[in-house]
Design a protein around this motif. Structure first.
Motif, PDB file in Angstrom:
ATOM      1  N   GLY A   1       0.809  -1.210   0.000  1.00  0.00           N
ATOM      2  CA  GLY A   1       0.000   0.000   0.000  1.00  0.00           C
ATOM      3  C   GLY A   1       0.843   1.261   0.000  1.00  0.00           C
ATOM      4  O   GLY A   1       0.574   2.204  -0.761  1.00  0.00           O
ATOM      5  N   ILE A   2       1.883   1.288   0.837  1.00  0.00           N
ATOM      6  CA  ILE A   2       2.732   2.488   0.909  1.00  0.00           C
ATOM      7  C   ILE A   2       3.449   2.720  -0.410  1.00  0.00           C
ATOM      8  O   ILE A   2       3.463   3.838  -0.949  1.00  0.00           O
ATOM      9  N   THR A   3       4.047   1.670  -0.968  1.00  0.00           N
ATOM     10  CA  THR A   3       4.787   1.841  -2.222  1.00  0.00           C
ATOM     11  C   THR A   3       3.851   2.124  -3.392  1.00  0.00           C
ATOM     12  O   THR A   3       4.231   2.802  -4.349  1.00  0.00           O
ATOM     13  N   ALA A   4       2.607   1.611  -3.328  1.00  0.00           N
ATOM     14  CA  ALA A   4       1.644   1.915  -4.387  1.00  0.00           C
ATOM     15  C   ALA A   4       1.269   3.384  -4.370  1.00  0.00           C
ATOM     16  O   ALA A   4       1.172   4.036  -5.422  1.00  0.00           O
ATOM     17  N   VAL A   5       1.064   3.940  -3.168  1.00  0.00           N
ATOM     18  CA  VAL A   5       0.719   5.362  -3.055  1.00  0.00           C
ATOM     19  C   VAL A   5       1.899   6.230  -3.490  1.00  0.00           C
ATOM     20  O   VAL A   5       1.742   7.196  -4.257  1.00  0.00           O
ATOM     21  N   ILE A   6       3.106   5.896  -2.996  1.00  0.00           N
ATOM     22  CA  ILE A   6       4.294   6.671  -3.382  1.00  0.00           C
ATOM     23  C   ILE A   6       4.517   6.603  -4.887  1.00  0.00           C
ATOM     24  O   ILE A   6       4.750   7.617  -5.560  1.00  0.00           O
ATOM     25  N   GLY A   7       4.446   5.403  -5.435  1.00  0.00           N
ATOM     26  CA  GLY A   7       4.655   5.247  -6.871  1.00  0.00           C
ATOM     27  C   GLY A   7       3.591   5.944  -7.695  1.00  0.00           C
ATOM     28  O   GLY A   7       3.904   6.557  -8.726  1.00  0.00           O
ATOM     29  N   ALA A   8       2.322   5.886  -7.243  1.00  0.00           N
ATOM     30  CA  ALA A   8       1.244   6.504  -8.005  1.00  0.00           C
ATOM     31  C   ALA A   8       1.357   8.023  -8.000  1.00  0.00           C
ATOM     32  O   ALA A   8       1.199   8.669  -9.050  1.00  0.00           O
ATOM     33  N   VAL A   9       1.638   8.608  -6.845  1.00  0.00           N
ATOM     34  CA  VAL A   9       1.715  10.071  -6.752  1.00  0.00           C
ATOM     35  C   VAL A   9       2.930  10.599  -7.513  1.00  0.00           C
ATOM     36  O   VAL A   9       2.809  11.475  -8.385  1.00  0.00           O
ATOM     37  N   LEU A  10       4.108  10.080  -7.195  1.00  0.00           N
ATOM     38  CA  LEU A  10       5.324  10.583  -7.845  1.00  0.00           C
ATOM     39  C   LEU A  10       5.383  10.185  -9.316  1.00  0.00           C
ATOM     40  O   LEU A  10       5.788  10.985 -10.169  1.00  0.00           O
TER      41      LEU A  10
ATOM     42  N   PHE B   1      11.230   0.811  -8.426  1.00  0.00           N
ATOM     43  CA  PHE B   1      10.618   0.310  -9.664  1.00  0.00           C
ATOM     44  C   PHE B   1       9.117   0.599  -9.739  1.00  0.00           C
ATOM     45  O   PHE B   1       8.512   0.454 -10.798  1.00  0.00           O
ATOM     46  N   GLN B   2       8.511   1.035  -8.636  1.00  0.00           N
ATOM     47  CA  GLN B   2       7.097   1.375  -8.682  1.00  0.00           C
ATOM     48  C   GLN B   2       6.857   2.702  -9.408  1.00  0.00           C
ATOM     49  O   GLN B   2       5.890   2.835 -10.170  1.00  0.00           O
ATOM     50  N   ILE B   3       7.718   3.683  -9.188  1.00  0.00           N
ATOM     51  CA  ILE B   3       7.545   4.996  -9.820  1.00  0.00           C
ATOM     52  C   ILE B   3       7.631   4.912 -11.341  1.00  0.00           C
ATOM     53  O   ILE B   3       6.741   5.391 -12.050  1.00  0.00           O
ATOM     54  N   PRO B   4       8.679   4.296 -11.918  1.00  0.00           N
ATOM     55  CA  PRO B   4       8.703   4.193 -13.388  1.00  0.00           C
ATOM     56  C   PRO B   4       7.591   3.329 -13.955  1.00  0.00           C
ATOM     57  O   PRO B   4       7.124   3.578 -15.066  1.00  0.00           O
ATOM     58  N   LEU B   5       7.134   2.318 -13.197  1.00  0.00           N
ATOM     59  CA  LEU B   5       6.013   1.517 -13.678  1.00  0.00           C
ATOM     60  C   LEU B   5       4.752   2.370 -13.781  1.00  0.00           C
ATOM     61  O   LEU B   5       3.963   2.224 -14.727  1.00  0.00           O
ATOM     62  N   MET B   6       4.555   3.274 -12.823  1.00  0.00           N
ATOM     63  CA  MET B   6       3.406   4.175 -12.873  1.00  0.00           C
ATOM     64  C   MET B   6       3.483   5.081 -14.096  1.00  0.00           C
ATOM     65  O   MET B   6       2.455   5.366 -14.738  1.00  0.00           O
ATOM     66  N   VAL B   7       4.666   5.556 -14.425  1.00  0.00           N
ATOM     67  CA  VAL B   7       4.827   6.403 -15.603  1.00  0.00           C
ATOM     68  C   VAL B   7       4.352   5.668 -16.855  1.00  0.00           C
ATOM     69  O   VAL B   7       3.646   6.230 -17.708  1.00  0.00           O
ATOM     70  N   ILE B   8       4.688   4.394 -16.953  1.00  0.00           N
ATOM     71  CA  ILE B   8       4.343   3.612 -18.141  1.00  0.00           C
ATOM     72  C   ILE B   8       2.843   3.357 -18.231  1.00  0.00           C
ATOM     73  O   ILE B   8       2.222   3.520 -19.288  1.00  0.00           O
TER      74      ILE B   8
ATOM     75  N   LEU C   1      -2.674  -1.749  -9.643  1.00  0.00           N
ATOM     76  CA  LEU C   1      -1.669  -2.540 -10.355  1.00  0.00           C
ATOM     77  C   LEU C   1      -0.334  -2.481  -9.634  1.00  0.00           C
ATOM     78  O   LEU C   1       0.371  -3.499  -9.516  1.00  0.00           O
ATOM     79  N   LEU C   2       0.036  -1.315  -9.126  1.00  0.00           N
ATOM     80  CA  LEU C   2       1.269  -1.188  -8.355  1.00  0.00           C
ATOM     81  C   LEU C   2       1.183  -2.000  -7.066  1.00  0.00           C
ATOM     82  O   LEU C   2       2.179  -2.604  -6.638  1.00  0.00           O
ATOM     83  N   PHE C   3       0.014  -2.008  -6.438  1.00  0.00           N
ATOM     84  CA  PHE C   3      -0.175  -2.796  -5.216  1.00  0.00           C
ATOM     85  C   PHE C   3       0.070  -4.280  -5.498  1.00  0.00           C
ATOM     86  O   PHE C   3       0.785  -4.961  -4.754  1.00  0.00           O
ATOM     87  N   ALA C   4      -0.549  -4.796  -6.565  1.00  0.00           N
ATOM     88  CA  ALA C   4      -0.364  -6.208  -6.910  1.00  0.00           C
ATOM     89  C   ALA C   4       1.088  -6.503  -7.271  1.00  0.00           C
ATOM     90  O   ALA C   4       1.617  -7.567  -6.935  1.00  0.00           O
ATOM     91  N   ASN C   5       1.739  -5.578  -7.947  1.00  0.00           N
ATOM     92  CA  ASN C   5       3.134  -5.764  -8.336  1.00  0.00           C
ATOM     93  C   ASN C   5       4.034  -5.879  -7.105  1.00  0.00           C
ATOM     94  O   ASN C   5       4.912  -6.746  -7.034  1.00  0.00           O
ATOM     95  N   ALA C   6       3.813  -5.021  -6.107  1.00  0.00           N
ATOM     96  CA  ALA C   6       4.620  -5.071  -4.890  1.00  0.00           C
ATOM     97  C   ALA C   6       4.244  -6.256  -4.015  1.00  0.00           C
ATOM     98  O   ALA C   6       5.107  -6.868  -3.376  1.00  0.00           O
TER      99      ALA C   6
END
Length: 292
Positions: A76-85, A166-173, A219-224
């Motif tokens: 959850g934390i990395t999904a939020v960080i990755g999604a926002v940034l 790797f969550q931040i660049p995945l969000m960009v894509i 998607l980021l949540f499932a990835n992490a």
């Protein structure tokens, strides 16, 4: 009659042709998705004595619940960080010229970093922020700051930092197509009706982007949640998250006979990821209505 039969047979062969082209892919899915899933489900309800529900009941133990909670917290934390940034970075890249070197470089680097993980990524962070890492030694020498502390890198805080890599660049894509779907004509129409910039973003752009943003976050949540190799290489002791707890159940030399508990834990992960991906598919369907 013979000609008609030949023509019908020819049409049947042609219609079967595209299905045969899918055979290698379906075989791959069967071997690497269906068979492991069935093995996990069957193993979760088995023991040396036969069928049992003890493995599933063991999921309510303190150790299993702690591992599940830490996995959910980490994801959850990395999904939020990755999604926002990642969403902010995607927007900053998109507002630039379409063929700018910045956009091409950002998308290329994001594609590489989103797939980076495992031992390579863990070693990179250990060499940088570990006890004798480059940055740690530089700050320790001057100005005398010890950023290593009590070893945060090898616990849950360290996993948050590493997973965000790797969550931040995945969000960009995954979020870039949704941003590209917000056409300039939408803003022009809002302005022509007297909307301010703030009203446009709050009442037009954000409502359209909300399903895509939330879907990308899922998607980021499932990835992490399903990531294993990086955590296994970084965390050598203890089982802070569910994948490492499964590893301990399958390979531990201290707690023997816990293989079926590992299957039950894997079944729990399958259920969580299935729920998350179902919600992602629902949000993606809503986004597709206007993205097309």
């Amino acid at each position: 009659m013979a000609k008609a039969s030949s023509a019908g047979a020819g049409r049947r062969i042609i219609s079967v042709g595209p299905s045969l082209a899918l055979l290698p892919f379906l075989t791959y899915l069967f071997i690497f998705l269906v068979v492991p899933t069935v093995t996990v489900v069957v193993g979760a309800f088995q023991s040396d004595a036969g069928l049992t529900t003890a493995n599933v009941r063991a999921l309510g133990s303190e150790a299993a619940l702690t591992a599940l909670w830490k996995s959910v917290l980490l994801s959850g934390i990395t999904a939020v960080i990755g999604a926002v940034l990642g969403g902010l970075l995607a927007y900053l890249v998109l507002v630039g010229p379409p063929n700018s070197p910045l956009r091409r470089i950002t998308m290329a680097v994001s594609g590489v970093l989103a797939q980076m993980g495992g031992v390579t990524l863990a070693f990179a962070f250990i060499a940088t922020l570990g006890y004798s890492g480059v940055v740690t030694e530089a700050l320790r020498s001057w100005p005398g700051i010890d950023i290593f502390g009590s070893g945060w890198l090898f616990g849950l805080p360290g996993l948050v930092v590493v997973y965000s890599y790797f969550q931040i660049p995945l969000m960009v894509i995954v979020f870039m197509p949704a941003l590209q779907g917000v056409r300039p004509q939408f803003r022009e129409a809002a302005v022509s009706l007297g909307a301010s910039t703030r009203q446009y973003w709050l009442q037009v752009a954000f409502p359209m982007l909300r399903p895509a943003f939330l879907g990308s976050m899922l998607l980021l949540f499932a990835n992490a949640f399903a990531a294993y190799a990086t955590a296994a290489a970084l965390v050598s002791q203890g089982n802070p998250i569910l994948p490492l707890f499964i590893r301990a159940a399958l390979t531990s030399e201290i707690l023997l006979g816990q293989q079926n508990l590992g299957f039950a834990l894997a079944l729990e992960m399958i259920v969580v990821v299935s729920v998350v991906m179902t919600l992602y598919a629902v949000l993606l369907r809503r986004t597709a209505r206007w993205l097309q």
